[in-house]
Write an enzyme that holds these catalytic residues in place. Structure first.
Site, mmCIF file in Angstrom:
data_model
loop_
_atom_site.group_PDB
_atom_site.id
_atom_site.type_symbol
_atom_site.label_atom_id
_atom_site.label_comp_id
_atom_site.label_asym_id
_atom_site.label_seq_id
_atom_site.Cartn_x
_atom_site.Cartn_y
_atom_site.Cartn_z
ATOM 1 N N LYS A 72 0.840 -1.198 0.000
ATOM 2 C CA LYS A 72 0.000 0.000 0.000
ATOM 3 C C LYS A 72 0.866 1.235 0.000
ATOM 4 O O LYS A 72 1.846 1.312 0.744
ATOM 5 C CB LYS A 72 -0.861 -0.018 1.285
ATOM 6 C CG LYS A 72 -1.741 1.169 1.487
ATOM 7 C CD LYS A 72 -3.110 0.935 0.877
ATOM 8 C CE LYS A 72 -3.939 2.205 0.775
ATOM 9 N NZ LYS A 72 -3.561 3.035 -0.393
ATOM 10 N N LYS A 108 5.063 1.903 -3.163
ATOM 11 C CA LYS A 108 5.113 3.321 -3.557
ATOM 12 C C LYS A 108 5.296 3.427 -5.054
ATOM 13 O O LYS A 108 5.898 2.554 -5.682
ATOM 14 C CB LYS A 108 6.300 4.024 -2.891
ATOM 15 C CG LYS A 108 6.168 5.527 -2.880
ATOM 16 C CD LYS A 108 5.216 5.960 -1.782
ATOM 17 C CE LYS A 108 5.110 7.441 -1.622
ATOM 18 N NZ LYS A 108 4.563 7.770 -0.302
ATOM 19 N N ASN A 223 -0.958 19.715 0.467
ATOM 20 C CA ASN A 223 -2.089 19.062 1.144
ATOM 21 C C ASN A 223 -1.889 19.032 2.655
ATOM 22 O O ASN A 223 -2.752 19.485 3.419
ATOM 23 C CB ASN A 223 -2.288 17.645 0.575
ATOM 24 C CG ASN A 223 -3.358 16.875 1.336
ATOM 25 O OD1 ASN A 223 -3.119 16.380 2.430
ATOM 26 N ND2 ASN A 223 -4.552 16.797 0.783
ATOM 27 N N SER A 350 -6.706 5.834 4.511
ATOM 28 C CA SER A 350 -6.763 5.040 3.276
ATOM 29 C C SER A 350 -7.211 3.615 3.592
ATOM 30 O O SER A 350 -7.995 3.019 2.859
ATOM 31 C CB SER A 350 -5.386 4.983 2.616
ATOM 32 O OG SER A 350 -5.220 6.068 1.747
HETATM 33 N N1 GLU Z 1 1.153 8.978 0.254
HETATM 34 C C1 GLU Z 1 0.735 8.888 1.608
HETATM 35 C C2 GLU Z 1 1.882 8.475 2.506
HETATM 36 O O1 GLU Z 1 3.034 8.685 2.170
HETATM 37 C C3 GLU Z 1 -0.511 8.027 1.779
HETATM 38 C C4 GLU Z 1 -0.391 6.614 1.311
HETATM 39 C C5 GLU Z 1 -1.713 5.883 1.325
HETATM 40 O O2 GLU Z 1 -2.710 6.469 1.670
HETATM 41 O O3 GLU Z 1 -1.706 4.702 0.953
HETATM 42 O O4 GLU Z 1 1.705 8.024 3.600
#
Ligand code: GLU
Length: 416
Positions: A72, A108, A223, A350
């Site tokens: 994730k 990622k 954000n 999420s």
């Molecule tokens: N990009 C965000 C992070 O670095 C959220 C990742 C997600 O929601 O899966 O934590």
């Protein structure tokens, strides 16, 4: 120069993972397994640009480890994306998921591009092209993307639509950070900032500083930074500084946050409207109680760590402080809430979004917030306890909490 500060983000992450595993008594094989993503895909994405020419973009998707469950993590659109950075970011996602106890490993993605210079149509074609290129590897039970730097709910919507067309069924659980009407969760948009405010509350309590008297400087107005400024302002704290890529604004009596939010563009740019701005570097050294780097990597280094005046540093960005700077801040008695803990609010909500998609039953904003609160307060406490009982800095403590679950899962599976 400090010995570790020349390391890139991947090498410095590997170093701390190795230390954390050794402290927990795991064998070297465990480090061999976790030091790189288990899968890394590089893709080339041809996109028809508005002028009729085709531009070919490079993208990546890293899946760090799926011992715990599907991987994730977000997808970033940025000109400085590199393969090593995406790898490091996937390791950080594994750590985050471990710290907040989600049934996921880390993943990622990234595309080398500058969305500020692209039209809506070009961005849509790029987003869809990326999904076509990685579709074999991802899915609601395999690897679930989400927003990250310079990607948002509209981009998630295009990606969802492309994936659903390829698979020929509607798959809301393929991606999180979606618009509410497409199965997004209440509270997802503001989740990272909300999580940071909860971390600030916990840190202030440990330092006996009342929120209403606290001065806060925030680097970054994207954000995380912009919602955080709004929430801290509404809670009665004094937001004395904010910044964007072009510069920083400072007022020791507190900035007019509502005005700045109103004038900010969708990429978080606002300081261009002002004269006499400070630099991003200067912002870090301003007098304040809480400093929140909410922008990019390697901002607090051995060069400026001695001059940080805040007593609490909460990392809303991924990787803003180097190893050497972490040592200096810790020695100076500054309470550091590291990225893998402080910025985990996004992935927690999420996860809630994905659970709601799987159930087809949606929660209220209050339910999301109270569950987020519970998860993050527990996570802060478990990291803080390791920090004090094992006498390690907060970053190492967070890594120790973060690697444990995946190491145990790998062991039960018989991998190590
Ligand atoms: N990009 C965000 C992070 O670095 C959220 C990742 C997600 O929601 O899966 O934590």
């Amino acid at each position: 120069m400090a010995e570790t500060d020349h390391l890139n983000v991947l090498n410095s992450t590997q170093l701390i993972v190795q230390k954390a595993l050794a402290k927990l008594g795991y064998p070297d094989e465990m480090y061999e397994l976790f030091k790189e993503p288990m899968r890394m895909l590089t893709v080339r994405i041809p996109v028809r640009m508005d002028d009729g020419k085709v531009k070919v973009f490079t993208g990546y998707r890293a899946q760090h480890n799926d011992a715990v469950g599907p991987t994730k993590g977000g997808v970033r659109f940025h000109p400085d994306v590199t393969e090593d950075e995406v790898k490091a970011l996937s390791i950080w996602m594994s750590l985050k998921c471990g710290i907040v106890n989600l049934p996921y490993g880390g993943g990622k993605g990234g595309i080398i591009c500058d969305p500020r210079e692209m039209s809506f149509g070009e961005l849509e074609r790029l987003s869809r092209g990326y999904v076509r290129a990685i579709s074999q590897l991802v899915g609601p039970t395999k690897d679930i993307p989400a927003p990250d730097v310079m990607t948002n709910s509209q981009i998630m919507a295009w990606m969802l639509d492309e994936y659903s067309r390829i698979r020929e069924f509607d798959s809301p659980g393929f991606i999180t950070g979606k618009p509410i009407v497409l199965g997004g969760s209440q509270g997802r948009e503001t989740a990272t900032a909300k999580g940071v405010t909860l971390m600030i509350d916990q840190a202030l309590q440990k330092r006996n500083i009342p929120l209403k008297e606290a001065k806060i400087a925030i680097q970054g107005f994207g954000n995380a930074g912009s919602y955080l400024a709004k929430m801290m302002h509404e809670a009665g704290a004094k937001v004395v500084a904010i910044s964007d890529v072009y510069g920083a604004l400072y007022d020791e009596n507190g900035l007019d946050i509502e005005y700045l939010l109103d004038r900010r563009d969708s990429f978080g740019t606002v300081t261009k409207l002002f004269k006499n701005t400070l630099t991003n570097k200067e912002l870090l050294e301003l007098p304040c109680d809480i400093l929140v780097p909410a922008a990019i990597e390697n901002q607090i280094t051995h060069e400026n760590a001695e001059r940080i005046q805040a007593s609490i540093v909460v990392e809303a960005a991924n990787g803003p402080t180097t190893i050497e700077a972490t040592r200096i801040l810790t020695e100076r008695g500054i309470l550091l809430v590291p990225d893998v803990l402080a910025s985990s609010g996004g992935v927690v909500v999420s996860y809630f979004e994905w659970v709601q998609n799987n159930q087809g039953f949606y929660w209220t904003e209050e339910e999301v917030h109270s569950r987020l609160h519970e998860v993050l307060v527990n996570a802060f406490e478990s990291v803080y306890t390791v920090h004090t009982t094992r006498r390690v800095d907060m970053r190492l403590a967070a890594y120790m909490v973060g690697v444990r679950k995946m190491a145990e899962a790998a062991r039960f599976r018989g991998w190590i």
